[in-house]
Design an enzyme around this catalytic site. Structure first.
Site, PDB file in Angstrom:
ATOM      1  CB  ILE A 107      -0.958   0.014   1.209  1.00 57.74           C
ATOM      2  CG1 ILE A 107      -1.953   1.169   1.087  1.00 57.74           C
ATOM      3  CG2 ILE A 107      -0.193   0.063   2.536  1.00 57.74           C
ATOM      4  CD1 ILE A 107      -3.096   1.101   2.090  1.00 57.74           C
ATOM      5  CB  VAL A 138       4.301   1.065   4.139  1.00 59.65           C
ATOM      6  CG1 VAL A 138       3.971   2.507   3.787  1.00 59.65           C
ATOM      7  CG2 VAL A 138       3.373   0.547   5.226  1.00 59.65           C
ATOM      8  CE  LYS A 139       4.016   0.102  -4.428  1.00 60.65           C
ATOM      9  NZ  LYS A 139       3.386   0.055  -5.781  1.00 60.65           N
ATOM     10  CB  ILE A 140       8.460   4.912   1.130  1.00 59.72           C
ATOM     11  CG1 ILE A 140       7.543   4.659   2.328  1.00 59.72           C
ATOM     12  CG2 ILE A 140       9.073   6.309   1.219  1.00 59.72           C
ATOM     13  CD1 ILE A 140       8.249   4.747   3.676  1.00 59.72           C
TER      14      ILE A 140
END
Length: 958
Positions: A107, A138-140
């Site tokens: 996400i 978690v996508k950064i």
């Protein structure tokens, strides 16, 4: 028999699905795909946009979130979290079976935060806490600002998918961040065996950019053209292969082996953007060439199907690294450097994701508004004999495309006369200002926070009419949210009211809002002078920080704000008339300062605007339908639109009174708005009323009285509000209804031809006062002169006939006690003469019903009430005081009515306002003659005695 997806897994490459849709989760399709070898899933805004816009799968959830008051971004957040959570649950068996190697669902943090380190970290932590699943990533993005957030998130123990990498420089920085995070945790004695991370390295976008650069070299047809041609379609794969080579070096190093001994997982390389963009290339080019251990390929549906059908499954990613290096060396010899390519693609990638996110929000917002518009009730009506003419009018509206023409700002809806056409063209900005203000909502919230941080506790609107009535509705309806400024509205020149307000505030902690469309309003100018004079001795030249302005471009007020260094000047769009400006800066700035949720208010207004759209039929459009009723019943003699409002939203009457009166009261016609008049029994009403019952859905307190009116044959419109924020919708509904009623009445609802008469008279009176030192006030009756008062009142009330209305114009302080007294008087007049009644406080009503009084039909019977100020106040730089100004305004208005030979009496109450009102009450009761002692009148009589005996008291809610 194993399929190609499973064969890839056997070679150490996991296939993840770059797509997510609620339908595929709920239908069981996703679970079936895990059975055939799918090992994970990624998502991004573009994917969600297609999922949400392309189906009705999310409509029910969106409706629920709308009911919860979620914003567009809030709905997106909730939907994505729900989808990712459900998908993660589907992949949990994969996660368990592979012991945390696969089974992840990603996400993304908001792309808008790509260049904000702390905000990115905060959002990542929030998503992680909210989803509470060990198989979520978690996508950064790997921007310069994103890298510190990535390292800290990993240090915190979050699973992170690092995205938007295009070059070796990017990759090495990301791998280093992962190793440092693990080392920090290990030194702190924290577990590192449960942390998972992937490095998403983008592939096809490299060829898209580099191929274009190579094509330019080829077009030049020089010595490098052949080399450039030989490199086309090869750079992205070579770039990825040498990154894999570096991956092997890093994760086979002694440094990582120390971490691996403590349970650390390899940070696998994830090949992203592996669908083929160039149709000349094979559809599996970025699959067949990048197969190898400890890699992931995240693919869209079409590539997934292509893999299953014809992928060539064998280890290729490091099969010919020498050729990969040669490609990159040859590229560099052409002065195309991969670090520069990567930097450009990173910028473009963030921009693309941001635009995609904005497009997603736009699509979602459009769906949200459509669903909200569907939820809006048009209203119902019991019109009796008038229903047929209203139906005919609505049919005629559809035939003439009225709604479409209104939205097109076609002036011929109302007039073809050149002077009107010009005015109308510059007064319809309210139709679309809501969307514009929606984009400025964040700025208004930021400004409110700035003011709160600066220590301000109160905000005072210095304005009249359209500048003050909307804020006054908000003040009365919403109050002030915790921690926000307490809102006050000062729309009077009465010195006692000004002094009373001054006692309630700490000047140094008060923000004054000078609000005027023209920037020349005498009341606003005078009030600004007064408070500036109070602040200057305390603050010196810095007093301007206690003022803001709301005005149009290029006005004297705008210039003053700049000259005096006001804290801020909000410049409104100029094509909005004052009475239509509540949903522009004029209404929203004060509301934001007091903590009103303006996003929520604007959402309701936007939904109503959608429900009243150009393509909506007249009978289904809440605004057009209501406007047809208003106009047709006014033409049939029911020109007194009487509001019966729930107590919680009763102040809405202040605003809508001005809107209707000033818009329709002209050329000898018009609709008389009646607000604040207590509901009586059916027998006290004549045949000139249209009633509007507007109540909160939880309030049925007035239903019996309203039903009694309907049973007696009175026409009634029923409107129901879900909550107070539905006033946002009602603001727009009534604006639309009012201009539509103007089309029925064949008048221009956007001009105000008679408003300046009283102003001009006041200016002349003040000039005479400055010259002579006197106000010539001979045309009045003193309340203390009982015989003269009785004679004047008796003579006036004898002239009242059916269909008239009696207007009390009170140039006195606005206090609860005085208001109760005036309400008692109006009750007696209404019940005995069976005519409509209004109360207007001067000079406030001059910017509201004043236009109707002078420009409407000769149906008004006017009682003007004036008084001497208990303590007069000077106006800095003026040769007159506030006491003189308000007396001149009363006299100027009286002259305008007298010049028309209208029925009017002026009663001067003197300094003892309470005593003067008792005398006026007594004279009016006597003039009305004997009455039956109904319960209503007994209450009214007690009320006047009780009210006037308590003095001025606090400022009225009006």
């Amino acid at each position: 028999m194993t399929n190609r997806i499973q064969q890839l897994s056997q070679l150490g490459q996991s296939i993840w699905y770059d797509n997510i849709q609620r339908k595929m989760i709920l239908s069981g399709k996703l679970k079936a795909m895990t059975a055939e070898g799918l090992l994970g899933m990624t998502s991004n805004p573009t994917i969600f946009e297609k999922a949400i816009a392309g189906s009705s799968d999310y409509d029910e959830s969106i409706r629920t979130l709308i009911d919860d008051g979620r914003s567009t971004e809030g709905i997106y957040d909730a939907l994505t979290i729900e989808d990712v959570g459900m998908a993660a649950d589907v992949f949990k068996p994969v996660f368990d079976r592979t012991q945390g190697v696969d089974g992840y669902v990603s996400i993304e943090v908001s792309p808008k935060l790509a260049h904000e380190t702390q905000a990115t970290l905060d959002d990542a932590r929030r998503l992680w806490r909210t989803l509470t699943r060990s198989n979520v990533m978690v996508k950064i993005p790997a921007t310069k600002e994103g890298l510190p957030a990535i390292e800290q998130a990993l240090t915190d123990g979050l699973n992170i998918n690092i995205t938007l990498m295009f070059s070796m420089e990017h990759y090495e920085a990301v791998a280093e961040a992962y190793l440092r995070a693990l080392e920090k945790r290990a030194r702190a004695g924290k577990r590192i065996d449960r942390i998972a991370s992937v490095a998403s390295f983008f592939v096809s976008r490299v060829d898209t950019l580099v191929d274009a650069k190579l094509a330019e070299i080829m077009r030049q047809e020089g010595s490098n053209a052949a080399l450039a041609a030989s490199l086309q379609g090869k750079v992205a794969v070579a770039n990825s292969q040498v990154v894999y080579e570096r991956f092997l070096q890093i994760f086979n190093s002694d440094r990582f082996k120390k971490l691996q001994a403590k349970g650390a997982k390899v940070q696998r390389v994830l090949w992203a953007s592996t669908s083929t963009k160039n149709p000349k290339y094979p559809d599996t080019i970025y699959v067949n060439t990048l197969i190898g251990p400890d890699t992931i390929n995240t693919v869209p549906p079409e590539t997934y199907d292509a893999i299953k059908d014809h992928a060539d499954v064998k280890r290729t990613v490091d099969a010919d690294l020498a050729s990969a290096h040669k490609v990159l060396n040859d590229l560099q010899s052409l002065s195309i450097h991969m670090n520069a390519v990567g930097a450009q693609l990173s910028v473009e990638g963030v921009d693309k994701f941001t635009k995609s996110f904005d497009q997603l929000l736009k699509v979602l917002d459009d769906k949200r508004m459509s669903l909200m518009a569907q939820h809006i009730g048009r209203g119902t009506a019991a019109l009796g004999q008038y229903q047929s003419v209203v139906d005919q009018r609505l049919a005629a509206f559809d035939q003439s495309d009225l709604a479409k023409r209104v939205w097109a700002k076609d002036a011929s809806v109302w007039s073809t006369e050149p002077e009107h056409v010009k005015e109308i063209a510059n007064r319809l900005g309210w139709l679309t200002v809501i969307d514009d203000m929606h984009t400025h909502a964040a700025d208004l919230r930021t400004f409110a926070d700035e003011v709160r941080s600066a220590g301000f506790k109160d905000a005072v609107v210095l304005g009249m009419g359209g500048s003050s009535l909307g804020p006054d509705v908000a003040r009365s309806t919403f109050g002030s949210a915790k921690g926000y400024l307490k809102l006050h509205v000062l729309d009077t020149t009465n010195p006692d009211s000004i002094a009373a307000l001054e006692k309630q505030i700490d000047l140094l902690k008060t923000l004054f809002i000078a609000s005027s469309k023209s920037g020349t309003t005498i009341e606003v100018e005078s009030l600004h002078r007064y408070f500036r004079n109070k602040l200057y001795p305390k603050l010196g030249e810095a007093y301007g920080k206690n003022f803001i302005a709301v005005t149009d471009f290029g006005t004297p007020l705008a210039a003053l704000a700049q000259k005096e260094n006001f804290r801020r000047a909000f410049i409104n769009q100029p094509d909005i008339g004052g009475r239509y400006s509540v949903l522009s800066y004029f209404g929203l700035v004060p509301m934001a300062l007091s903590g009103v949720d303006i996003d929520r208010l604007l959402d309701r207004a936007r939904a109503m605007a959608r429900a009243c759209g150009a393509a909506v039929s007249a009978k289904d459009s809440p605004g057009v339908w209501l406007g047809a009723i208003m106009g047709e019943l006014a033409q049939a003699g029911r020109d007194k639109i009487t509001f019966i409002l729930s107590k919680e939203v009763a102040s809405f009457g202040y605003w809508v009174e001005q809107l209707i009166a000033e818009s329709t009261g002209k050329i000898g016609t018009g609709i008389v708005p009646i607000e604040g008049e207590a509901v009586g029994s059916p027998k006290v009403y004549g045949a000139d009323r249209l009633f509007v019952s507007m109540r909160l859905k939880t309030d049925r307190s007035l239903d019996p009285k309203v039903k009694a009116l309907e049973k007696a044959g009175q026409p009634i419109v029923y409107l129901t509000l879900d909550d107070r924020y539905d006033l946002g919708a009602e603001f727009f509904r009534w604006e639309m209804a009012t201009v539509v009623s103007g089309a029925v009445l064949r008048l221009d609802p956007l001009d105000q031809p008679n408003v300046t008469e009283s102003k001009n008279n006041t200016s002349a009176i003040l000039k005479q006062y400055i010259s002579t030192g006197k106000l010539l006030e001979n045309d009045l009756v003193a309340a203390s002169d009982r015989p003269s008062l009785q004679a004047a009142v008796t003579s006036l009330l004898k002239q009242v006939k059916a269909g008239d209305y009696v207007a009390m114009m009170a140039y006195v302080p606005m206090t609860p006690a005085i208001d109760r007294a005036l309400q008692a008087i109006r009750g007696s007049i209404r019940d005995r003469l069976k005519v409509a009644t209004t109360i207007g406080y001067g000079p406030r009503f001059l910017h509201s019903t004043g236009q109707l009084h002078k420009g409407g039909a000769n149906k008004g019977v006017f009682i003007q009430l004036t008084a001497d100020a208990a303590n007069d106040l000077k106006i800095e730089g003026k040769e007159f005081s506030f006491g003189t100004l308000i007396r001149a305004q009363a006299l100027g208005d009286l002259q305008a009515l007298r010049q028309r030979n209208y029925r009017v009496v002026r009663i001067h109450l003197g300094k003892d306002v309470a005593g003067g009102l008792r005398s006026a009450q007594s004279a009016i009761e006597q003039a009305l003659g004997p009455k039956k002692q109904s319960g209503t009148h007994r209450v009214a009589k007690k009320s006047i005695k009780r009210s006037t005996s308590k003095g001025l008291g606090k400022k009225s809610k009006r």
